[in-house]
Design an enzyme around this catalytic site. Structure first.
Site, PDB file in Angstrom:
ATOM      1  CB  SER A 102      -0.954  -0.038   1.198  1.00  0.00           C
ATOM      2  OG  SER A 102      -1.989   0.916   1.069  1.00  0.00           O
ATOM      3  CE  LYS A 154     -17.294  20.985   9.893  1.00  0.00           C
ATOM      4  NZ  LYS A 154     -16.244  21.287   8.912  1.00  0.00           N
TER       5      LYS A 154
END
Length: 286
Positions: A102, A154
């Site tokens: 990764s 949010k």
């Protein structure tokens, strides 16, 4: 300058010892970290990288052992290595130890060559996001979660609220964009060396031996053997390490100015981060 002066000397006076600077990039990749749980980031590695490229040497050797982490920090480290390699006209040789997966493999792409142990783990070219959810736990202990926002998105993926389908879809769209950036980097750096294996960019990982067949690495071997073969039997490896001052060590252990709630919150965060870090390594059997 040292190499130039060496060439000007009579042959019998010339030094035949080559020193290769070595950087060890070992650990998970994240913006945070501490003295007790160190992590790789642009902030923690920039000094080491600059110091290694300041050496008058034909190459810089980088040892990588990382299961990945932050794609942003991975790319920043990659870019700093490549920028200095071009600026200083240095060859970069990357050596994979246990794992370069990764984000760890993203950093490895900075090498002009990638050399791995046959049993190393390489690849995992994908993107993963992980967290924990605690909505049921709050109910059991009698705690009510109160969130007030300006902007309906949010509080996306709040771990203390039930997961929402729209939030997950939004996250997946971001992951796909990051994945495409990663794939582009691999194609640009590895080019025609890559095989046409359909699993190459699915997030799978392989041993170094298989990685050689897939074009993810250039050869198999270990750092000392390879460098001595290339630059002579008297080649010396110089490990580049960060300076550690007394004041920085004392400051790390101090607790002045920190109250008990702050310390408790830091301890809780540290436990979660440690669990996530352990999970990253465990994916590769380490």
């Amino acid at each position: 300058m040292k190499r130039l002066l060496n060439r000007l000397l009579p042959k019998s006076w010339r030094s035949n010892v080559t020193t290769i600077p070595v950087i060890r990039l070992h650990g998970t990749i994240m913006a945070g970290g501490s003295q007790f749980r160190p992590a790789l980031s642009m902030a923690t590695t920039a000094g080491l990288i600059e110091k290694a490229f300041a050496f008058d040497a034909p190459a810089v050797a980088i040892s990588i052992n990382s299961p990945g982490g932050s794609p942003v920090q991975s790319r920043l480290i990659f870019k700093r290595i490549r920028d200095l390699a071009r600026e200083k006209n240095r060859k970069v040789l990357v050596f994979v130890e246990d794992v370069a997966a990764s984000g760890g493999y993203m950093i490895a792409l900075a090498g002009d060559e990638i050399i791995a142990d046959p049993s190393s783990i390489v690849g995992s070219i994908g993107v993963v996001s992980s967290s924990f959810g605690f909505p049921e736990l709050l109910k059991k202990i009698g705690v009510e979660r109160r969130v007030h926002t300006a902007g309906k998105n949010k509080a996306v993926l709040d771990p203390f609220q039930p997961e929402k389908k729209a939030d997950v879809e939004r996250l997946k769209s971001l992951q796909l964009e990051i994945h495409e950036t990663f794939i582009d980097m691999v194609r640009q750096r590895r080019g025609a060396k890559l095989s046409d294996d359909p699993d190459l960019f699915t997030g799978l990982f392989w041993t170094g031996k298989k990685g050689l067949e897939l074009g993810l690495v250039d050869s198999l071997g270990d750092m000392r053997e390879v460098l001595k073969q290339r630059y002579g039997s008297k080649t010396r490896l110089k490990l580049i390490s960060a300076p550690r001052g007394l004041l920085s060590r004392v400051g790390s252990f101090g607790t002045r100015g920190r109250n008990i709630p702050d310390m408790a919150a830091a301890a809780t965060t540290g436990l979660i981060d440690a669990a996530e870090e352990r999970a990253l390594w465990s994916r590769f059997g380490l």
